[in-house]
Structures are given as C-alpha cells and as structure tokens.
Design a protein around this motif. Structure first.
Motif, PDB file in Angstrom:
ATOM      1  N   ASP A 279     101.126  63.342 115.139  1.00 25.69           N
ATOM      2  CA  ASP A 279     100.513  62.017 115.246  1.00 25.69           C
ATOM      3  C   ASP A 279     101.125  60.994 114.296  1.00 25.69           C
ATOM      4  O   ASP A 279     100.741  59.840 114.309  1.00 25.69           O
ATOM      5  N   GLY A 280     102.049  61.400 113.446  1.00 30.28           N
ATOM      6  CA  GLY A 280     102.707  60.457 112.550  1.00 30.28           C
ATOM      7  C   GLY A 280     102.068  60.396 111.174  1.00 30.28           C
ATOM      8  O   GLY A 280     101.010  60.982 110.932  1.00 30.28           O
ATOM      9  N   PRO A 281     102.662  59.662 110.237  1.00 33.31           N
ATOM     10  CA  PRO A 281     102.201  59.621 108.848  1.00 33.31           C
ATOM     11  C   PRO A 281     101.215  58.511 108.511  1.00 33.31           C
ATOM     12  O   PRO A 281     100.700  58.467 107.396  1.00 33.31           O
ATOM     13  N   ASP A 282     100.941  57.619 109.462  1.00 31.62           N
ATOM     14  CA  ASP A 282     100.145  56.427 109.148  1.00 31.62           C
ATOM     15  C   ASP A 282      98.642  56.718 109.114  1.00 31.62           C
ATOM     16  O   ASP A 282      98.099  57.421 109.982  1.00 31.62           O
ATOM     17  N   ASP A 283      97.992  56.144 108.138  1.00 29.86           N
ATOM     18  CA  ASP A 283      96.547  56.272 107.963  1.00 29.86           C
ATOM     19  C   ASP A 283      95.817  55.506 109.061  1.00 29.86           C
ATOM     20  O   ASP A 283      96.070  54.318 109.283  1.00 29.86           O
ATOM     21  N   LYS A 284      94.887  56.166 109.744  1.00 27.97           N
ATOM     22  CA  LYS A 284      94.050  55.519 110.745  1.00 27.97           C
ATOM     23  C   LYS A 284      92.577  55.613 110.358  1.00 27.97           C
ATOM     24  O   LYS A 284      91.697  55.411 111.196  1.00 27.97           O
ATOM     25  N   CYS A 285      92.345  55.929 109.091  1.00 28.92           N
ATOM     26  CA  CYS A 285      90.994  56.149 108.589  1.00 28.92           C
ATOM     27  C   CYS A 285      90.697  55.267 107.389  1.00 28.92           C
ATOM     28  O   CYS A 285      89.637  54.640 107.310  1.00 28.92           O
ATOM     29  N   GLY A 286      91.620  55.201 106.447  1.00 29.09           N
ATOM     30  CA  GLY A 286      91.431  54.415 105.235  1.00 29.09           C
ATOM     31  C   GLY A 286      91.247  55.260 103.993  1.00 29.09           C
ATOM     32  O   GLY A 286      91.516  54.814 102.873  1.00 29.09           O
ATOM     33  N   HIS A 287      90.802  56.491 104.167  1.00 32.25           N
ATOM     34  CA  HIS A 287      90.505  57.349 103.021  1.00 32.25           C
ATOM     35  C   HIS A 287      91.763  57.692 102.233  1.00 32.25           C
ATOM     36  O   HIS A 287      91.799  57.594 101.003  1.00 32.25           O
ATOM     37  N   GLY A 288      92.822  58.095 102.934  1.00 34.95           N
ATOM     38  CA  GLY A 288      94.056  58.461 102.253  1.00 34.95           C
ATOM     39  C   GLY A 288      94.648  57.313 101.463  1.00 34.95           C
ATOM     40  O   GLY A 288      95.132  57.493 100.333  1.00 34.95           O
ATOM     41  N   THR A 289      94.612  56.121 102.034  1.00 35.59           N
ATOM     42  CA  THR A 289      95.127  54.939 101.348  1.00 35.59           C
ATOM     43  C   THR A 289      94.381  54.699 100.047  1.00 35.59           C
ATOM     44  O   THR A 289      94.985  54.381  99.005  1.00 35.59           O
TER      45      THR A 289
END
Length: 514
Positions: A279-289
C-alpha cells in the motif's frame, strides 16, 4: 467428548489503542456476566462464541493464548479469519534462522504435506506464504481435521488464526467486508494553548512535556546526530514537508542538512491475506506522523514543535493502517518491517506505538529477530478508554525483548494518563498530560504542513523515550544497547526503588547524557 467452558455472555467488544484520539467505548467483563455452557469439541463456533472464550481467559488470567483453546476454537476462528492459520515451527524458542537449515526445511515440508492430506489437495495446490527468515508459514485451511493433525505434530511452536480480528469481528458481517479500525487516527490540526509550549532559537516550539524531562538542557551535550531511529507505525504524511524525504525542511535551521529520512511500506491494504500488493509508505491515519514528529521533528524557524532528537536520522515503516494490530496484513506488515530493520546495521533504535491485547506469534518472532541483532526496541504499554485501564500492558510491550513505556500526568505523584495502561512490565514513564486538563497533551507537528497538533497516551511517551535514547547514543556512539539502557535507568526518578506499575519512572534526559 464434551468439555465445559466458562463463557462470558453479552459482552461488548474490547478496543485497545496506542493513542488517545478516536477511541471506542467498551464495557469490561465481570464475574456477573460469566455463565457456563457445554461445547462440543467438534462444534463450529460463531464469532460471538469465540469472542466470549477470549474474554473469559482475559477475565480469569489477564492474558489470552490460542495455545489454551481446543482445536475446534482454533478452527472456528481460522475459518472466520479468511480460512488462515499461521504455524510457528521449530524447537521451543526457535523463532528464526540465520541461514539454510535442512532440518527446518524438512519440518516445513511435513507441515505442508500434512495440510495437503487433511484438505484433500496436492502440495502444489496449497495456498501458503512461507517466511525465509522467521520460522513461520501461513496456510489456507478449511478443515477441523487439519487443525487437529497440526496440533498433533512435533516441532510446532504455535498455531494461530492470524486473520481473525476479535475487535472488529461482527456476527452479521463477513470477514472480507469488515470495517478496519481507525483507532488512534486523526488528521485535523489543533490550536496550541500558549502555556503548552515555549519558543527557542531559531524559532521552534518546545512542548511543555519536554521540559519535564530536561530535554533542552540535554541538547548542549547531544541532539541525536549520527543515530538512526526507526518508527514502525502508519507512515509519514506526504503533506508534511518538515518530515518528507528530499525536502530541505527535515535538515533545516539547527537540524543538520545532511541527516536523512527514509520511508518504506510493508502494509498491504487488501481483504485477501495472500495479496502482495503493498500500500506504500504514506500515512493515511495521522498517528505515525505524530510519533515521528515527537521523536525527530526538525529545529528550525518555522514556529513548529521540535522533536526530542532533532538531528537523528529517521527510517519510517508504514506497517499498519492504525495502532491496532487487528488485521493479518498489519501483523505481517509489522513483522516484515522488524525483519528488514533487524538487517540494517545503521538502525539502533526501533519505536513502536502500536499493539494488541494478546501475543501475535509472527510479530513476536520478528521482535526477537530484531532484538537478536542488537536493536533497542521501545513499545507502547497500551492506551484505551478509562473503563479498560485495569487491563494489563499490551503486546509487544509485554515482551522481555521490548522496553515498555507509558504516560503519566504532571501531578505531584505518579498518576497514569486517563487512557494509559501500567503494570510490572513498564520500564519508563513520560509526563504527557496535564492533570487539570486531560485534553492538553504533547505538542507535535500536524498531518498537513502549517498545522500543529496535540497527541497523548503511551504512544507519544514511547516516541519521546526513543528520542531520549538517541540523545544518549549520540553522546556515546560506541556504547552497547545494554549500556544505553542502563544509563537511562540510572537517570530516572525511581532508580534504586522501581515501582511495580511505573518501573524506573520519569527519565531525566540531561542527566542521561552527562
């Protein structure tokens, strides 16, 4: 043959998270709602029945293990979980292999032949995924006989229905259509209270939480330069330029311009467990960021919150969709990320603000692999709603190979945050919540460029602790993992008299780097 089991009736599903945003409300089980029923050992159970067996173990023992349930429970859960069983094989404790082993290859072949015979298929027709480092194989199964035959084999360390999701399972929804949890997710920014930060040169905001641990004083000795922190979480927001690869923002101002940020993805967003479509490396949640910001955000003149180790290198792995490891691909994604990081000589620290209520075999094996490679692994002790605070420290923070961290308030005496777990596995605590206003937590970068945000729970406590470890290792680059950890313990408030619930307590970062 019949077996009497204690089953908890009418129980709401438990939801754990490693962040204090977007939590679900649950009701804990009690002795009053436990009843006894008789269950045939070859009976196929509903999702609700499997869930109540899980809850009953948690009530009686405080832990749940698939090793403690009959074959028909494993079979039922496996069928409900996309007809998948994960087999950990080898001798006891033999989680991984360093090279080829004819013995282990033979065991794996015996497993496949056993499943093929039970499922009335040829070996070549089986649907399975075999790990080439961890002694783990995922296999498609449909038959109770298959589970029984596997349980009867020697050299099987565990059998787990790794596609079964207790927290999201619903009796009226098929497994492939279940909604994934969004626990801990949030992309909206927040306006910071001016009392929750102070401004330092060249124009960065220091979260009030860092001052409780003397982080800014520690920066005169170390800023984490030369140390690489890996964060396994939901990835990095592509909309936050201060954390983006190739952006000048990550190495801007007082942050050195040659420090690196890398991002990878091991999570597969698919209802089919055999899918290999990353699914790729981009955050789609916000938690990791948020976690990455707390640990490594740059110190520049953008008037944004700075991270603890603002000169450390960063490796981000999107291994999961949210903080709950309640999906096969999340579990596999975290396992694969740990494996990859274990093989990197430059990575010293791994931070995981994610988890689950019980042990997940392939993730446990991967934690052991990374630990064997010398990594210092920090994990969130667990965050949930107030009514679940009696539950113990969650996995993988519960493992001896992981360093468990939880959050406390700024009260005079140790008081866990509203949504935090504590217990004997906790090693360190971080002050991350105002005691008189539980909504005021740690200040971090937002999901979008220009945004700030608040983040709480044991999640941010873990990322903050990982940052402090980078400060210590940056000051003493030739130290071993044990030396870094011992210095952190010695620099904590309760060293010499650790608490049963809070371990060594709050860390003094400045003392740790002296």
């Amino acid at each position: 043959m019949k077996k009497t089991l204690a089953i908890a009736a009418g129980i709401s599903l438990l939801v754990l998270a490693s962040c204090s945003r977007d939590e679900d409300v649950i009701a804990p089980i009690t002795e009053e709602n436990v009843i006894l029923i008789e269950q045939e050992s070859d009976e196929f159970l509903t999702i609700e029945e499997v869930n109540t067996i899980i809850n009953n173990q948690l009530l009686e023992r405080g832990v749940f293990s698939w090793d403690e349930v009959p074959a028909n429970v494993l079979w039922s859960a496996a069928v409900h979980g996309n007809e998948l069983i994960t087999v950990g094989y080898g001798n006891k404790g033999e989680s991984f292999r360093e090279g080829k082993s004819s013995r282990l290859e033979g065991i794996q072949n015996d497993i496949l032949l056993t499943v093929a015979a039970s499922e009335e298929q040829t070996r070549s027709d089986l649907k399975y995924i075999s790990d080439d480092v961890l002694n783990v194989i995922d296999i498609h199964v449909t038959s109770l006989e298959t589970i029984r035959n596997l349980k009867a084999m020697s050299n099987i360390r565990y059998l787990e229905p790794n596609g079964y999701s207790y927290f999201t399972a619903k009796p009226d929804v098929t497994v492939s259509q279940q909604e994934r949890s969004s626990s801990g997710c949030g992309m909206s920014g927040s306006t910071l209270n001016t009392n929750d930060y102070r401004t330092i040169a060249p124009g960065s905001l220091v979260s009030w939480t860092l001052d409780n641990h003397n982080v800014t004083q520690a920066w005169s000795q170390s800023t984490g330069a030369g140390v690489t922190i890996a964060v396994i979480d939901t990835g990095i927001s592509p909309n936050q330029p201060l954390l983006s690869p190739g952006s000048s923002g990550f190495g801007d101002g007082y942050s050195i311009n040659n420090r690196t940020v890398e991002k990878y993805g091991t999570y597969i967003d698919s209802p089919w467990w055999w899918s290999n479509n990353l699914d790729g490396p981009d955050d789609k949640c916000g938690h990791g960021t948020s976690m990455i910001s707390a640990a490594t955000a740059p110190r520049n003149n953008d008037n944004k919150p700075v991270g603890v180790a603002y000169n450390a290198n960063l490796v981000s792995y999107r291994g999961t969709a949210d903080v709950l490891l309640n999906d096969y691909h999340e579990r596999k994604g975290v396992s694969n990320a740990l494996r990859a990081l274990g093989d990197r000589n430059d990575v010293k620290i791994i931070s995981m603000s994610i988890g689950y209520l019980w042990t997940i075999g392939n993730v446990r094996d991967a934690v052991r692999y990374a630990h064997n490679k010398g990594k210092l692994i920090f994990a969130a002790g667990g965050t949930s709603t107030v009514v679940t605070n009696s539950y113990p420290v969650i996995f993988p923070a519960s493992m001896p190979e992981a360093i468990a961290v939880t959050g406390v308030t700024d009260a005079a005496n140790y008081k866990r945050c509203d949504t935090c777990h504590d217990g004997p596995q906790i090693e360190f605590t971080i002050i991350m919540e105002r005691d008189n206003d539980r909504n005021r937590t740690a200040a971090v970068l937002g999901f979008y460029g220009g945004d700030n945000d608040y983040v709480g729970g044991s999640s941010v406590a873990t990322a903050t602790t990982a940052g402090i470890a980078a400060l210590v290792w940056g000051k003493y680059p030739n130290w071993s993992r044990a030396q870094v950890l011992n210095r952190m313990r010695q620099s904590s408030e309760l060293y010499g008299n650790p608490s049963n619930n809070f371990g060594y307590g709050n860390i003094d970062a400045n003392q740790a780097v002296q």
